[in-house]
Design a protein around this motif. Structure first.
Motif, PDB file in Angstrom:
ATOM      1  N   ALA A  85      14.182  -0.338  -3.650  1.00 37.04           N
ATOM      2  CA  ALA A  85      13.438   0.344  -4.716  1.00 37.04           C
ATOM      3  C   ALA A  85      14.340   1.261  -5.533  1.00 37.04           C
ATOM      4  O   ALA A  85      14.247   1.311  -6.763  1.00 37.04           O
ATOM      5  CB  ALA A  85      12.278   1.135  -4.108  1.00 37.04           C
ATOM      6  N   GLU A  86      15.231   1.988  -4.856  1.00 31.19           N
ATOM      7  CA  GLU A  86      16.138   2.898  -5.565  1.00 31.19           C
ATOM      8  C   GLU A  86      17.116   2.122  -6.437  1.00 31.19           C
ATOM      9  O   GLU A  86      17.404   2.516  -7.573  1.00 31.19           O
ATOM     10  CB  GLU A  86      16.899   3.764  -4.562  1.00 31.19           C
ATOM     11  N   ALA A  87      17.622   0.996  -5.922  1.00 35.05           N
ATOM     12  CA  ALA A  87      18.543   0.163  -6.704  1.00 35.05           C
ATOM     13  C   ALA A  87      17.844  -0.374  -7.948  1.00 35.05           C
ATOM     14  O   ALA A  87      18.423  -0.400  -9.046  1.00 35.05           O
ATOM     15  CB  ALA A  87      19.061  -0.985  -5.847  1.00 35.05           C
ATOM     16  N   GLN A  88      16.604  -0.794  -7.808  1.00 35.04           N
ATOM     17  CA  GLN A  88      15.849  -1.305  -8.955  1.00 35.04           C
ATOM     18  C   GLN A  88      15.616  -0.211  -9.989  1.00 35.04           C
ATOM     19  O   GLN A  88      15.700  -0.463 -11.198  1.00 35.04           O
ATOM     20  CB  GLN A  88      14.524  -1.897  -8.477  1.00 35.04           C
ATOM     21  N   ARG A  89      15.350   0.997  -9.520  1.00 33.88           N
ATOM     22  CA  ARG A  89      15.144   2.114 -10.455  1.00 33.88           C
ATOM     23  C   ARG A  89      16.412   2.384 -11.260  1.00 33.88           C
ATOM     24  O   ARG A  89      16.361   2.573 -12.484  1.00 33.88           O
ATOM     25  CB  ARG A  89      14.739   3.375  -9.677  1.00 33.88           C
ATOM     26  N   ILE A  90      17.563   2.386 -10.572  1.00 32.65           N
ATOM     27  CA  ILE A  90      18.831   2.642 -11.260  1.00 32.65           C
ATOM     28  C   ILE A  90      19.155   1.524 -12.238  1.00 32.65           C
ATOM     29  O   ILE A  90      19.600   1.772 -13.372  1.00 32.65           O
ATOM     30  CB  ILE A  90      19.959   2.807 -10.223  1.00 32.65           C
ATOM     31  N   LEU A  91      18.942   0.286 -11.837  1.00 29.32           N
ATOM     32  CA  LEU A  91      19.206  -0.849 -12.729  1.00 29.32           C
ATOM     33  C   LEU A  91      18.300  -0.811 -13.951  1.00 29.32           C
ATOM     34  O   LEU A  91      18.702  -1.223 -15.046  1.00 29.32           O
ATOM     35  CB  LEU A  91      19.032  -2.167 -11.975  1.00 29.32           C
ATOM     36  N   THR A  92      17.093  -0.305 -13.786  1.00 30.65           N
ATOM     37  CA  THR A  92      16.188  -0.158 -14.931  1.00 30.65           C
ATOM     38  C   THR A  92      16.757   0.836 -15.933  1.00 30.65           C
ATOM     39  O   THR A  92      16.708   0.619 -17.147  1.00 30.65           O
ATOM     40  CB  THR A  92      14.797   0.299 -14.454  1.00 30.65           C
ATOM     41  N   GLU A  93      17.325   1.928 -15.424  1.00 30.40           N
ATOM     42  CA  GLU A  93      17.981   2.894 -16.307  1.00 30.40           C
ATOM     43  C   GLU A  93      19.188   2.260 -17.001  1.00 30.40           C
ATOM     44  O   GLU A  93      19.414   2.476 -18.196  1.00 30.40           O
ATOM     45  CB  GLU A  93      18.427   4.118 -15.507  1.00 30.40           C
ATOM     46  N   GLN A  94      19.953   1.496 -16.246  1.00 28.82           N
ATOM     47  CA  GLN A  94      21.107   0.824 -16.831  1.00 28.82           C
ATOM     48  C   GLN A  94      20.673  -0.135 -17.944  1.00 28.82           C
ATOM     49  O   GLN A  94      21.296  -0.193 -19.008  1.00 28.82           O
ATOM     50  CB  GLN A  94      21.880   0.066 -15.760  1.00 28.82           C
ATOM     51  N   ALA A  95      19.623  -0.903 -17.682  1.00 28.59           N
ATOM     52  CA  ALA A  95      19.147  -1.884 -18.664  1.00 28.59           C
ATOM     53  C   ALA A  95      18.730  -1.193 -19.961  1.00 28.59           C
ATOM     54  O   ALA A  95      19.015  -1.698 -21.058  1.00 28.59           O
ATOM     55  CB  ALA A  95      17.978  -2.684 -18.088  1.00 28.59           C
ATOM     56  N   TYR A  96      18.062  -0.057 -19.842  1.00 30.68           N
ATOM     57  CA  TYR A  96      17.638   0.675 -21.038  1.00 30.68           C
ATOM     58  C   TYR A  96      18.852   1.100 -21.858  1.00 30.68           C
ATOM     59  O   TYR A  96      18.865   0.954 -23.092  1.00 30.68           O
ATOM     60  CB  TYR A  96      16.815   1.900 -20.653  1.00 30.68           C
ATOM     61  N   PHE A  97      19.872   1.613 -21.189  1.00 27.23           N
ATOM     62  CA  PHE A  97      21.093   2.028 -21.891  1.00 27.23           C
ATOM     63  C   PHE A  97      21.755   0.821 -22.538  1.00 27.23           C
ATOM     64  O   PHE A  97      22.145   0.859 -23.719  1.00 27.23           O
ATOM     65  CB  PHE A  97      22.059   2.695 -20.912  1.00 27.23           C
ATOM     66  N   ILE A  98      21.912  -0.255 -21.788  1.00 25.32           N
ATOM     67  CA  ILE A  98      22.585  -1.459 -22.285  1.00 25.32           C
ATOM     68  C   ILE A  98      21.893  -2.012 -23.522  1.00 25.32           C
ATOM     69  O   ILE A  98      22.548  -2.442 -24.478  1.00 25.32           O
ATOM     70  CB  ILE A  98      22.653  -2.524 -21.175  1.00 25.32           C
ATOM     71  N   GLN A  99      20.578  -1.962 -23.529  1.00 24.16           N
ATOM     72  CA  GLN A  99      19.835  -2.517 -24.658  1.00 24.16           C
ATOM     73  C   GLN A  99      19.981  -1.685 -25.921  1.00 24.16           C
ATOM     74  O   GLN A  99      19.690  -2.162 -27.016  1.00 24.16           O
ATOM     75  CB  GLN A  99      18.366  -2.667 -24.275  1.00 24.16           C
ATOM     76  N   GLN A 100      20.432  -0.445 -25.784  1.00 26.56           N
ATOM     77  CA  GLN A 100      20.667   0.393 -26.965  1.00 26.56           C
ATOM     78  C   GLN A 100      21.983   0.047 -27.661  1.00 26.56           C
ATOM     79  O   GLN A 100      22.242   0.503 -28.767  1.00 26.56           O
ATOM     80  CB  GLN A 100      20.686   1.881 -26.572  1.00 26.56           C
ATOM     81  N   PHE A 101      22.814  -0.785 -27.002  1.00 24.37           N
ATOM     82  CA  PHE A 101      24.137  -1.107 -27.532  1.00 24.37           C
ATOM     83  C   PHE A 101      24.352  -2.620 -27.533  1.00 24.37           C
ATOM     84  O   PHE A 101      25.099  -3.160 -26.713  1.00 24.37           O
ATOM     85  CB  PHE A 101      25.224  -0.412 -26.701  1.00 24.37           C
ATOM     86  N   PRO A 102      23.701  -3.333 -28.461  1.00 25.30           N
ATOM     87  CA  PRO A 102      23.820  -4.804 -28.499  1.00 25.30           C
ATOM     88  C   PRO A 102      25.215  -5.302 -28.860  1.00 25.30           C
ATOM     89  O   PRO A 102      25.479  -6.498 -28.746  1.00 25.30           O
ATOM     90  CB  PRO A 102      22.797  -5.202 -29.571  1.00 25.30           C
ATOM     91  N   GLU A 103      26.103  -4.410 -29.270  1.00 18.90           N
ATOM     92  CA  GLU A 103      27.473  -4.809 -29.629  1.00 18.90           C
ATOM     93  C   GLU A 103      28.439  -4.742 -28.449  1.00 18.90           C
ATOM     94  O   GLU A 103      29.632  -4.988 -28.616  1.00 18.90           O
ATOM     95  CB  GLU A 103      28.014  -3.897 -30.746  1.00 18.90           C
ATOM     96  N   VAL A 104      27.924  -4.430 -27.265  1.00 18.68           N
ATOM     97  CA  VAL A 104      28.803  -4.108 -26.144  1.00 18.68           C
ATOM     98  C   VAL A 104      28.595  -5.046 -24.953  1.00 18.68           C
ATOM     99  O   VAL A 104      27.476  -5.442 -24.646  1.00 18.68           O
ATOM    100  CB  VAL A 104      28.573  -2.647 -25.695  1.00 18.68           C
ATOM    101  N   HIS A 105      29.712  -5.407 -24.306  1.00 21.79           N
ATOM    102  CA  HIS A 105      29.700  -6.173 -23.058  1.00 21.79           C
ATOM    103  C   HIS A 105      29.730  -5.213 -21.878  1.00 21.79           C
ATOM    104  O   HIS A 105      30.324  -4.139 -21.947  1.00 21.79           O
ATOM    105  CB  HIS A 105      30.957  -7.053 -22.953  1.00 21.79           C
ATOM    106  N   PHE A 106      29.106  -5.645 -20.778  1.00 19.14           N
ATOM    107  CA  PHE A 106      29.145  -4.884 -19.535  1.00 19.14           C
ATOM    108  C   PHE A 106      29.563  -5.815 -18.398  1.00 19.14           C
ATOM    109  O   PHE A 106      29.333  -7.017 -18.449  1.00 19.14           O
ATOM    110  CB  PHE A 106      27.781  -4.264 -19.227  1.00 19.14           C
ATOM    111  N   ARG A 107      30.184  -5.241 -17.380  1.00 18.56           N
ATOM    112  CA  ARG A 107      30.640  -6.017 -16.225  1.00 18.56           C
ATOM    113  C   ARG A 107      30.115  -5.370 -14.948  1.00 18.56           C
ATOM    114  O   ARG A 107      30.063  -4.148 -14.840  1.00 18.56           O
ATOM    115  CB  ARG A 107      32.169  -6.058 -16.200  1.00 18.56           C
TER     116      ARG A 107
END
Length: 220
Positions: free
Chosen positions: A85-107
């Motif tokens: 559950a904690e991992a999913q919560r953190i990944l949700t935060e990551q996804a929100y940030f990532i979606q704000q920057f469509p010009e950027v790759h993540f690894r």
């Protein structure tokens, strides 16, 4: 005579230091630099190009912002790639940030603790990275923007111990670069990408209606 013997010894030592791939009658027929190219020349050239065009500095800047605003690491139970559950919560935060920057790759990098064989831990680290990537995709992140899934296995422990250490059982998400072909990237507007909300906050906004019914302009 002494000089000749000395030169011969040096020559033999140099030849002995050559790899099997470099020995042979045609070794001097190769292109310049072939004998010393260990496969990293292209990487160095790319790094220099990124630095000279300003990309590398802004990649570092955006990654620092990512680390400051979002938890970049999730952890796993022993011998598991299941997202808690904690991992999913953190990944949700990551996804929100990532979606704000469509010009950027993540690894996403996968890691394990030091229990188990190297080969098994490589596979487990990759399974963890894949699990994190799959969850980010399920939240709407474009798979093409998750540049790579990499497993370090047990090579980079946070805490060096042969025992079961939860801190080592993790994945880490990082900014890896800019999306080639994107309009902002082609124009070299890296600063506007990295500091997007700060730049936009200084731009006058129109469309708000005042008490009198007339359109007004405001700034933040």
């Amino acid at each position: 005579m002494t000089k000749f013997v000395t030169a011969s010894i040096i020559g033999c030592a140099i030849l002995a230091g050559c790899t099997d791939a470099q020995r042979g009658p045609d070794m001097f027929d190769l292109e310049a630099g072939a004998m010393v190219d260990g496969g990293s020349f292209g990487g160095a050239t790319m790094h220099n190009a990124l630095v000279q065009t300003g990309q590398q500095d802004f990649v570092v800047s955006l990654n620092r912002r990512f680390e400051a605003e979002v938890p970049t690491t999730i952890n796993f139970d022993f011998n598991s790639a299941r997202l808690g559950a904690e991992a999913q919560r953190i990944l949700t935060e990551q996804a929100y940030f990532i979606q704000q920057f469509p010009e950027v790759h993540f690894r996403v990098y996968g890691h394990t603790d030091l229990v188990g064989s190297d080969s098994y831990n490589k596979e487990l680290g990759l399974a963890r990275a894949n699990a994190a990537v799959a969850y980010l995709i399920s939240l709407g992140v474009d798979r093409s923007r998750l540049e790579a899934v990499v497993s370090f296995g047990e090579e980079q422990p946070l805490i060096v111990t042969e025992g079961r250490e939860r801190a080592n059982r993790r994945t880490v998400t990082e900014v890896s670069g800019f999306v080639s072909g994107n309009g902002m990237v082609l124009n070299g507007k890296y600063a506007q990408i990295v500091f997007r909300e700060y730049v936009e906050s200084a731009v006058p906004r129109t469309g708000l209606v005042g008490i009198s019914g007339s359109e007004v302009s405001t700034t933040n």
